[in-house]
Enzyme design. Structure first.
Site, PDB file in Angstrom:
ATOM      1  N   SER A 101       0.844  -1.205   0.000  1.00  0.00           N
ATOM      2  CA  SER A 101       0.000   0.000   0.000  1.00  0.00           C
ATOM      3  C   SER A 101       0.869   1.241   0.000  1.00  0.00           C
ATOM      4  O   SER A 101       1.788   1.384   0.810  1.00  0.00           O
ATOM      5  CB  SER A 101      -0.894   0.039   1.237  1.00  0.00           C
ATOM      6  OG  SER A 101      -1.498   1.328   1.325  1.00  0.00           O
ATOM      7  N   GLU A 159      -8.833   5.840  -8.972  1.00  0.00           N
ATOM      8  CA  GLU A 159      -9.104   6.380  -7.633  1.00  0.00           C
ATOM      9  C   GLU A 159      -8.924   7.894  -7.662  1.00  0.00           C
ATOM     10  O   GLU A 159      -7.843   8.399  -7.363  1.00  0.00           O
ATOM     11  CB  GLU A 159      -8.152   5.764  -6.591  1.00  0.00           C
ATOM     12  CG  GLU A 159      -8.380   4.288  -6.336  1.00  0.00           C
ATOM     13  CD  GLU A 159      -7.652   3.778  -5.090  1.00  0.00           C
ATOM     14  OE1 GLU A 159      -6.960   4.572  -4.414  1.00  0.00           O
ATOM     15  OE2 GLU A 159      -7.792   2.571  -4.796  1.00  0.00           O
TER      16      GLU A 159
HETATM   17 ZN   LIG Z   1      -5.551   5.848  -0.967  1.00  0.00          ZN
END
Ligand SMILES: [Zn+2]
Length: 187
Positions: A101, A159
């Site tokens: 991440s 995103e």
């Molecule tokens: Zn994010």
């Protein structure tokens, strides 16, 4: 982990002990308490995000930080929680494995607005705030990290809320060329 331009994705993985040394608590409007880990960013990213959101205000746009730093341990918890409820093939599409991440860098920030109830949804891109963010983030050193049409290169769905600090010269370069961070690292 000391510069601002390095790549973290499904192939470029961080270790549990990769913890940024210069994390600070963000002072700008944020959907998290000051004590929460996700309220933190690395100093340069926190300062730049504060200036970006402040500038947005001068256009009449209200933007909030929703999620910043996330430790390896926290990502591991989230990932394993999801695995208990959902098949692995599905989880792997939407949840990053620990170490993959970008939020672990302390340079990534999810941004949203009251207009979409502070949700992280694709509809944010259609709001005035979302459109403003896409145009102005690069002026403050951020890129929209997972753009539309580049899903097969970044490995992530579009995103419009996820911005990544890379420093102003690289953010401007990437926004002018339309390149992703993956493409930049292949040059
Ligand atoms: Zn994010």
């Amino acid at each position: 982990m000391q510069n601002y331009t390095y790549l973290v994705n499904r192939e470029h993985i961080l270790k549990a002990e990769d913890i940024p040394e210069d994390l600070v608590v963000c002072e700008f409007p944020f959907c998290a308490e000051e004590s929460e880990e996700k309220r933190k960013l690395r100093k340069a990213a926190a300062d730049a995000a504060g200036r970006l959101l402040e500038y947005g205000k001068s256009f009449g746009y209200t933007l909030y930080g929703v999620s910043g730093y996330r430790s390896y341990e926290r990502q591991k918890e989230i990932y394993h929680q999801r695995l208990q409820e959902t098949p692995a093939e599905v989880v792997n599409q939407y949840v990053a494995k620990p170490g993959t991440s970008e939020h672990q860098t302390g340079l990534a920030l999810d941004v949203s607005s009251p207009e979409v109830d502070y949700e992280l949804e694709e509809i944010f891109a259609e709001t005035p705030e979302g459109k403003w963010l896409a145009v102005y983030a690069p002026m403050f050193g951020f890129i929209l990290r997972y753009p539309k049409g580049k899903e097969n290169i970044t490995g992530y769905a579009y995103e419009p809320w996820h911005i990544r600090y890379v420093g102003k010269s690289l953010s401007l370069y990437l926004s002018l060329t339309g390149m992703t961070l993956e493409e930049y690292h292949q040059i």
